[in-house]
Design an enzyme around this catalytic site. Structure first.
Site, PDB file in Angstrom:
ATOM      1  N   LYS A   5       0.844  -1.208   0.000  1.00  0.00           N
ATOM      2  CA  LYS A   5       0.000   0.000   0.000  1.00  0.00           C
ATOM      3  C   LYS A   5       0.872   1.248   0.000  1.00  0.00           C
ATOM      4  O   LYS A   5       0.668   2.188  -0.763  1.00  0.00           O
ATOM      5  CB  LYS A   5      -0.901   0.025   1.241  1.00  0.00           C
ATOM      6  CG  LYS A   5      -1.545   1.382   1.519  1.00  0.00           C
ATOM      7  CD  LYS A   5      -2.402   1.361   2.755  1.00  0.00           C
ATOM      8  CE  LYS A   5      -1.674   1.484   4.041  1.00  0.00           C
ATOM      9  NZ  LYS A   5      -1.335   2.871   4.427  1.00  0.00           N
ATOM     10  N   ASN A   6       1.903   1.259   0.867  1.00  0.00           N
ATOM     11  CA  ASN A   6       2.695   2.476   1.053  1.00  0.00           C
ATOM     12  C   ASN A   6       3.713   2.729  -0.043  1.00  0.00           C
ATOM     13  O   ASN A   6       4.434   3.714   0.006  1.00  0.00           O
ATOM     14  CB  ASN A   6       3.350   2.450   2.439  1.00  0.00           C
ATOM     15  CG  ASN A   6       2.294   2.591   3.523  1.00  0.00           C
ATOM     16  OD1 ASN A   6       1.151   2.959   3.247  1.00  0.00           O
ATOM     17  ND2 ASN A   6       2.658   2.287   4.747  1.00  0.00           N
ATOM     18  N   CYS A  99      -4.218  12.459  13.541  1.00  0.00           N
ATOM     19  CA  CYS A  99      -4.832  11.124  13.467  1.00  0.00           C
ATOM     20  C   CYS A  99      -5.026  10.612  14.888  1.00  0.00           C
ATOM     21  O   CYS A  99      -4.783  11.330  15.852  1.00  0.00           O
ATOM     22  CB  CYS A  99      -3.964  10.184  12.645  1.00  0.00           C
ATOM     23  SG  CYS A  99      -2.509   9.640  13.537  1.00  0.00           S
ATOM     24  N   ARG A 104       0.186  15.015  13.202  1.00  0.00           N
ATOM     25  CA  ARG A 104       1.135  14.484  12.206  1.00  0.00           C
ATOM     26  C   ARG A 104       1.481  15.617  11.262  1.00  0.00           C
ATOM     27  O   ARG A 104       0.931  15.738  10.182  1.00  0.00           O
ATOM     28  CB  ARG A 104       0.533  13.285  11.497  1.00  0.00           C
ATOM     29  CG  ARG A 104       0.351  12.135  12.479  1.00  0.00           C
ATOM     30  CD  ARG A 104       0.042  10.801  11.906  1.00  0.00           C
ATOM     31  NE  ARG A 104       0.875  10.365  10.812  1.00  0.00           N
ATOM     32  CZ  ARG A 104       0.474   9.393   9.972  1.00  0.00           C
ATOM     33  NH1 ARG A 104      -0.705   8.820  10.154  1.00  0.00           N
ATOM     34  NH2 ARG A 104       1.236   8.992   8.993  1.00  0.00           N
ATOM     35  N   ASP A 289       4.851   0.308  12.046  1.00  0.00           N
ATOM     36  CA  ASP A 289       3.575  -0.263  11.587  1.00  0.00           C
ATOM     37  C   ASP A 289       3.380  -1.708  12.039  1.00  0.00           C
ATOM     38  O   ASP A 289       2.289  -2.261  11.882  1.00  0.00           O
ATOM     39  CB  ASP A 289       3.470  -0.155  10.062  1.00  0.00           C
ATOM     40  CG  ASP A 289       3.334   1.289   9.604  1.00  0.00           C
ATOM     41  OD1 ASP A 289       3.512   1.549   8.411  1.00  0.00           O
ATOM     42  OD2 ASP A 289       3.073   2.150  10.472  1.00  0.00           O
ATOM     43  N   ARG A 381      -8.395  -0.431   5.211  1.00  0.00           N
ATOM     44  CA  ARG A 381      -7.501   0.559   4.615  1.00  0.00           C
ATOM     45  C   ARG A 381      -6.161  -0.053   4.235  1.00  0.00           C
ATOM     46  O   ARG A 381      -5.441   0.493   3.412  1.00  0.00           O
ATOM     47  CB  ARG A 381      -7.247   1.702   5.595  1.00  0.00           C
ATOM     48  CG  ARG A 381      -8.503   2.481   5.978  1.00  0.00           C
ATOM     49  CD  ARG A 381      -8.139   3.697   6.757  1.00  0.00           C
ATOM     50  NE  ARG A 381      -7.226   4.540   5.963  1.00  0.00           N
ATOM     51  CZ  ARG A 381      -6.841   5.740   6.371  1.00  0.00           C
ATOM     52  NH1 ARG A 381      -7.242   6.191   7.544  1.00  0.00           N
ATOM     53  NH2 ARG A 381      -6.032   6.469   5.630  1.00  0.00           N
TER      54      ARG A 381
HETATM   55  C1  EPZ Z   1       4.511   6.689   6.434  1.00  0.00           C
HETATM   56  O1  EPZ Z   1       3.813   7.790   7.018  1.00  0.00           O
HETATM   57  C2  EPZ Z   1       3.505   5.542   6.372  1.00  0.00           C
HETATM   58  N1  EPZ Z   1       2.357   5.954   5.588  1.00  0.00           N
HETATM   59  C3  EPZ Z   1       3.030   5.190   7.785  1.00  0.00           C
HETATM   60  O2  EPZ Z   1       2.217   4.024   7.694  1.00  0.00           O
HETATM   61  C4  EPZ Z   1       4.232   4.835   8.640  1.00  0.00           C
HETATM   62  O3  EPZ Z   1       3.800   4.657   9.967  1.00  0.00           O
HETATM   63  C5  EPZ Z   1       5.274   5.983   8.604  1.00  0.00           C
HETATM   64  O4  EPZ Z   1       5.625   6.287   7.253  1.00  0.00           O
HETATM   65  C6  EPZ Z   1       6.544   5.636   9.347  1.00  0.00           C
HETATM   66  O5  EPZ Z   1       7.105   4.477   8.854  1.00  0.00           O
HETATM   67  C7  EPZ Z   1       2.440   5.881   4.236  1.00  0.00           C
HETATM   68  O6  EPZ Z   1       3.440   5.514   3.652  1.00  0.00           O
HETATM   69  C8  EPZ Z   1       1.225   6.283   3.479  1.00  0.00           C
HETATM   70  P1  EPZ Z   1       6.891   9.975   8.283  1.00  0.00           P
HETATM   71  P2  EPZ Z   1       4.426   9.276   6.961  1.00  0.00           P
HETATM   72  O7  EPZ Z   1       6.804  11.245   7.520  1.00  0.00           O
HETATM   73  O8  EPZ Z   1       5.090   9.476   5.650  1.00  0.00           O
HETATM   74  C9  EPZ Z   1       7.433  13.284  11.711  1.00  0.00           C
HETATM   75  C10 EPZ Z   1       0.266   2.716   7.858  1.00  0.00           C
HETATM   76  O9  EPZ Z   1      -0.183   2.163   8.875  1.00  0.00           O
HETATM   77  N2  EPZ Z   1       7.217  14.274  10.638  1.00  0.00           N
HETATM   78  O10 EPZ Z   1       8.006   9.045   7.998  1.00  0.00           O
HETATM   79  O11 EPZ Z   1       3.342  10.207   7.355  1.00  0.00           O
HETATM   80  C11 EPZ Z   1       6.161  12.470  12.008  1.00  0.00           C
HETATM   81  O12 EPZ Z   1       5.300  13.150  12.877  1.00  0.00           O
HETATM   82  C12 EPZ Z   1       0.812   4.150   7.963  1.00  0.00           C
HETATM   83  O13 EPZ Z   1       0.334   2.175   6.742  1.00  0.00           O
HETATM   84  C13 EPZ Z   1       7.325  15.617  10.938  1.00  0.00           C
HETATM   85  O14 EPZ Z   1       7.578  16.004  12.071  1.00  0.00           O
HETATM   86  O15 EPZ Z   1       5.509   9.174   8.151  1.00  0.00           O
HETATM   87  C14 EPZ Z   1       6.728  11.188  12.592  1.00  0.00           C
HETATM   88  O16 EPZ Z   1       6.993  11.366  13.939  1.00  0.00           O
HETATM   89  C15 EPZ Z   1       0.497   4.783   9.274  1.00  0.00           C
HETATM   90  N3  EPZ Z   1       7.122  16.517   9.930  1.00  0.00           N
HETATM   91  C16 EPZ Z   1       8.037  11.025  11.811  1.00  0.00           C
HETATM   92  O17 EPZ Z   1       8.352  12.300  11.263  1.00  0.00           O
HETATM   93  C17 EPZ Z   1       6.836  16.128   8.643  1.00  0.00           C
HETATM   94  O18 EPZ Z   1       6.665  16.986   7.754  1.00  0.00           O
HETATM   95  C18 EPZ Z   1       7.973  10.018  10.679  1.00  0.00           C
HETATM   96  O19 EPZ Z   1       6.880  10.321   9.848  1.00  0.00           O
HETATM   97  C19 EPZ Z   1       6.732  14.764   8.358  1.00  0.00           C
HETATM   98  C20 EPZ Z   1       6.938  13.842   9.373  1.00  0.00           C
END
Ligand code: EPZ
Length: 405
Positions: A5-6, A99, A104, A289, A381
């Protein structure tokens, strides 16, 4: 195994960069994929996905707005920001909210676009982005945090920018590597993907592409956990063991016998799982995840274990529900300490998000009596027809419609 999915979601958004018809094979039938398809259609990129192949024609984009009513149902809609800015020179994307486990932010996405020369403002809940005359300009971008989403978005924006972009502390997730491979197959010039330093040489235009998605490593981990928690034996066909390194280490530490064969992974569970200690981290660290699924495993393991959640410190909404089933879990400072119980008991439980619901289903597979997982739509989802596939390997599980209040 179903397609990731991701990886599918950012590749679908990346198709907006390509004038012509692109095909992505092995795209799972999931609610989030349908939402992304609707976002693309809203922008003028029409397509369908018969038989797990997503076909889309983005020759002519007619809109640059991703509306609130779609973005609020799926944060990953933010992935259209980079491609729209790069291809159309502007974008209007509803700012994703928080969320179940807290805020986020997307500040890294926006900072990346600004460093590429875009003007970013907020207007009535919408991110409004304008590229400079002549388009985005390649530059150096260092992320404070390794972010999957921000790396993917900036990568897609930089592909058509003038000059070279270097992304430092980039995400190394297999899903981002796959996105880069998809873009390179469409004529982009990306190097270093899979490391934390990615270099993008901007090109003038991409061309249509046909591409195979990777299998979903989180789904594979969840099915191995299902076999592990039920003392079962399964053969997982089509998964990529090389994407599951640290996850395999913890399964083996818990006593699960994993044998990698040519096309499959043979899983043999022990009579009783042993506890382990986990710290989540960006890839190749332990994936957040799979945190909830492993918390369900630790709930019935021998001894005390723990999970430190470093990516989303508050991602523990499944804990009170597992405790309702008799699990012994104490939360403090983003660490869940678990004393394994010899048994759990079935109960009414409520899922709050995709991965939390998978943990409740796993716990329900071994709990005494019946477990009813409410709001199970979350699971759709990220897992295609999960109850049918679990039933296919011997689980006593069914989906029932409970009429609303
Ligand atoms: C991706 O989310 C995945 N979603 C998430 O999977 C997964 O949990 C996550 O990566 C971490 O592995 C998809 O790929 C669609 P990040 P993403 O940006 O891209 C902080 C599932 O269950 N951050 O790597 O949103 C953030 O708050 C989903 O399939 C900022 O501070 O995750 C977090 O603490 C849930 N500012 C960390 O970075 C930003 O602009 C990592 O988030 C972006 C992120």
């Amino acid at each position: 195994m179903g397609g990731a999915k991701n990886a599918a979601l950012p590749m679908m958004a990346a198709a907006l960069l390509i004038p012509g018809r692109s095909i992505i094979h092995n795209v799972p039938h999931l609610r989030d994929v349908v939402t992304m398809q609707r976002v693309l259609a809203q922008l003028g990129a029409r397509g369908g996905y018969p038989n797990h192949s997503f076909e889309v024609d983005a020759t002519e984009l007619t809109q640059v707005e991703a509306p609130w009513d779609l973005v609020r149902t799926m944060r990953a809609s933010i992935y259209v920001l980079g491609p729209l800015l790069a291809r159309m020179g502007r974008a209007r994307v509803s700012l994703p909210g928080g969320c179940a486990w807290g805020p986020r932010p997307v500040d890294l996405h926006l900072r990346g676009m600004e460093l590429l020369g875009a003007k970013i403002s907020l207007d009535h809940g919408y991110i409004v982005a304008e590229a400079p005359p002549g388009g985005l300009r390649g530059t150096h971008i260092g992320f404070d945090i390794s972010s999957v989403g921000a790396t993917g978005n900036v990568l897609m924006a930089a592909v058509l920018a003038r000059g070279t972009t270097v992304i430092e502390n980039a995400s190394r997730e297999p899903e981002i590597v796959t996105l880069a491979e998809f873009l390179n197959a469409a004529g982009a010039s990306i190097h270093g993907h899979g490391t934390n330093k990615i270099t993008v040489e901007g090109v003038r235009e991409l061309h249509p592409v046909e591409f195979d998605n990777i299998p979903d490593r989180i789904e594979a981990g969840t099915f191995i956990a299902a076999a592990a928690i039920t003392k079962g034996r399964v053969n997982l066909v089509g998964a990529r063991p090389d994407h599951l390194g640290v996850v395999f280490d913890h399964f083996r530490e818990m006593g699960v016998d994993l044998t990698v064969e040519a096309q499959s992974i043979q899983v043999i569970a022990p009579e009783r799982l042993q506890a382990t200690r986990i710290v989540t981290a960006p890839y190749p660290g332990f994936p957040t995840d799979l945190q909830a699924a492993f918390l369900a495993l630790l709930s019935v393991a021998e001894g005390s274990g723990s999970i430190s959640e470093t990516i989303y410190p508050d991602r523990f909404t499944h804990v009170p529900e597992l405790v309702r089933m008799g699990a012994d879990i104490v939360l403090s400072d983003h660490v869940a300490t678990v004393r394994g119980m010899s048994k759990l008991s079935g109960a009414h439980v409520t899922s709050t998000d995709l991965r939390a619901s998978s943990a409740l289903v796993l716990a329900g597979l071994v709990a005494e009596g019946e477990t009813l997982v409410h709001r199970v739509y979350h699971i759709d989802r990220g897992y295609e027809r999960i109850e049918e596939r679990l039933r296919g390997v011997g689980a006593d599980i069914e989906r029932i419609d409970i009429p609303g209040p």
